[in-house]
Write an enzyme that holds these catalytic residues in place. Structure first.
Site, PDB file in Angstrom:
ATOM      1  N   HIS A 207       0.816  -1.216   0.000  1.00 57.11           N
ATOM      2  CA  HIS A 207       0.000   0.000   0.000  1.00 57.11           C
ATOM      3  C   HIS A 207       0.849   1.265   0.000  1.00 57.11           C
ATOM      4  CE1 HIS A 207       0.655  -0.402   4.442  1.00 57.11           C
ATOM      5  NE2 HIS A 207       0.735   0.913   4.353  1.00 57.11           N
ATOM      6  N   ASP A 237      -0.288  -7.500   0.842  1.00 55.68           N
ATOM      7  CA  ASP A 237       0.273  -6.173   1.108  1.00 55.68           C
ATOM      8  C   ASP A 237       1.796  -6.217   1.056  1.00 55.68           C
ATOM      9  OD1 ASP A 237       0.520  -3.526   1.667  1.00 55.68           O
ATOM     10  OD2 ASP A 237      -0.388  -3.592   3.661  1.00 55.68           O
ATOM     11  N   GLY A 318       3.769   5.905   8.925  1.00 52.52           N
ATOM     12  CA  GLY A 318       5.177   5.975   8.561  1.00 52.52           C
ATOM     13  C   GLY A 318       5.917   4.694   8.857  1.00 52.52           C
ATOM     14  N   SER A 320       4.757   1.769   8.093  1.00 54.86           N
ATOM     15  CA  SER A 320       4.372   0.792   7.078  1.00 54.86           C
ATOM     16  C   SER A 320       5.582   0.228   6.347  1.00 54.86           C
ATOM     17  CB  SER A 320       3.444   1.440   6.049  1.00 54.86           C
ATOM     18  OG  SER A 320       2.132   1.472   6.528  1.00 54.86           O
ATOM     19  N   SER A 335       1.789  -3.855   7.878  1.00 59.41           N
ATOM     20  CA  SER A 335       0.686  -3.525   6.985  1.00 59.41           C
ATOM     21  C   SER A 335      -0.137  -2.377   7.569  1.00 59.41           C
ATOM     22  CB  SER A 335      -0.203  -4.750   6.756  1.00 59.41           C
ATOM     23  OG  SER A 335      -1.337  -4.421   5.977  1.00 59.41           O
TER      24      SER A 335
END
Length: 455
Positions: A207, A237, A318, A320, A335
């Site tokens: 993402h 993801d 941030g 992720s 995720s």
């Protein structure tokens, strides 16, 4: 005037000597601490691996109609959920702990399939809680009363295998759009370095950006580091970013955990329920928690992602794409979830093994064990430890090849123990010398004064 100059020289000498003592002491202390850290025995590659293999092996042997999964208990022992006494006896004979439950894994999987077939509701998630033998459905603050009522009625139709739970906050991907590794879509974190045998890549969350996204190491967009060539989101993801330049740092996997330290990754494995895990991210640094479920489904506003690892680890925008690991073993990439690192919450991770298989890549700097041999993480000699006893892994400098630039880092070098002692010795000599010269000068002055008074 001459006496004044002498006093100034003596004071400067004393100050320099005192400073030398402090500097030498700091050199010795810091170097000793660094030596102690570097000599610490690294923890086993994964103490949880053997325990997990015991439980999963029994589940495979007995089948999903007679079991309902396995997990690591609080005392570090494998637990297997079983539906009949004969299966319980087999589990006990194999050295694991059986737990009688009402619903088999087939029952629980059937419940999740019915939930997935229903109309999608953003802000909800579900996962199998193996310890309670239920499918737990959670709804965040964005889910309307009507949608929640509809899902509750469906849960009642499925039966006692489903438990409904409301939570605070919202389920979101952990992308930080306000602070645009950086791209036009926002800020994410580096996951793991991977390779296909020819090129070097970075694996992060899907993402974070679609294929074609350009990534920079600075907010101004001056230092381009790579471009996304493959992205899978929603559904899964993960994404693959190809580096623009060939760099030695991309040939290994050292997860930064703050304060100039890192954990070297030595292998990859699947997470286990009950396992203590660690996450590192560019926003909140290092955080830890426990795996609570596997194969979780989350309905983000952007789409549904399944097959995730559910944990109690906190994360914020941030973070992720950042790595999930335990005892030097790579497990997944961040995720999304709810909450923050002040109030806590639930965070979901894309399993790394599935992403590596889908992308046909492997971790950089991690060699495969010879054919017919198990990896160190599968060694039977590794005893079980409680989850709280797990560690991130062997800690080392993030980039040991880089030259030491700051004064504090120079003082922390273990090789400075000897020079530090020399500095201390020299400073002591200087102090003694200045004191001796001052005493002699005072004696001479007294003698001259005495001679003038009685001469």
């Amino acid at each position: 005037m001459r006496h004044a100059r002498r006093r100034v020289v003596r004071r400067v000498t004393r100050l320099a000597a005192v400073g030398g003592l402090l500097c030498g002491g700091l050199m010795v202390t810091q170097a000793a601490m660094a030596s102690e850290t570097s000599s610490t025995t690294a923890p086993p590659t994964s103490t949880a691996r053997t325990v997990a293999d015991t439980g999963s092996g029994l589940v495979t042997e007995l089948g999903d109609s007679r079991t309902a999964g396995s997990w690591i208990s609080s005392d570090g022992e494998p637990v297997v959920a079983v539906t009949d006494e004969e299966a319980a006896a087999e589990v006990k004979a194999a050295g694991a702990r059986p737990k009688m439950v009402s619903h088999s894994m087939d029952d629980l999987n059937s419940a999740t399939k019915k939930l997935k077939s229903a109309p999608r509701v953003a802000g909800t998630s579900w996962a199998i809680d193996r310890s309670s033998n239920e499918v737990v459905v959670r709804g965040d603050s964005t889910v309307s009363k009507d949608d929640w009522s509809r899902m509750t009625r469906m849960a009642e139709e499925i039966g006692g295998a489903v438990r409904m739970e409301r939570i605070e906050g919202r389920f979101t991907t952990r992308l930080n759009g306000a602070q645009p590794i950086f791209a036009t879509g926002g800020r994410c974190s580096v996951g793991f370095n991977v390779t296909n045998g020819q090129g070097k890549f970075m694996l992060t969350a899907g993402h974070c950006g679609p294929a074609g996204s350009v990534w920079f190491s600075d907010t101004q967009g001056n230092q381009q580091i790579g471009r996304t060539i493959t992205s899978n989101f929603p559904g899964a993801d993960f994404s693959l970013v190809q580096y623009d330049r060939d760099d030695d740092s991309e040939s290994s996997n050292v997860v930064a955990i703050g304060e100039g330290r890192g954990v070297r990754i030595t292998s990859v494995a699947d997470a286990t329920v009950g396992q203590k895990v660690f996450r590192s991210g560019s926003t909140t640094g290092l955080a830890d928690g426990e795996v609570t479920a596997l194969n979780a489904t989350v309905n983000y506003p952007e789409g549904t992602v399944s097959g995730l690892i559910e944990t109690t680890v906190c994360a914020e925008p941030g973070d992720s794409g950042g790595p999930l690991f335990s005892e030097s073993v790579a497990l997944g990439v961040t995720s999304g979830g709810n909450g923050d690192c002040d109030s806590g919450g639930t965070t979901f991770f894309q399993p790394l093994s599935k992403a590596l298989t889908a992308l046909n890549v492997k971790l950089a700097g991690v060699s495969d064990p010879p054919a017919g041999q198990t990896s160190p993480s599968d060694s039977a000699s590794q005893g079980a430890v409680p989850p709280e006893g797990a560690q991130p892994g062997a800690v080392e400098p993030v980039d040991p090849s880089e030259a030491v630039n700051t004064l504090l880092e120079r003082l922390s070098d273990p090789r400075n123990v000897g020079p530090g002692l020399l500095v201390i010795a020299g400073s002591l000599v200087a102090l003694v010398a200045t004191r001796y010269f001052r005493t002699e000068q005072e004696r001479n002055a007294y003698r001259r004064q005495y001679a003038r008074s009685w001469g």
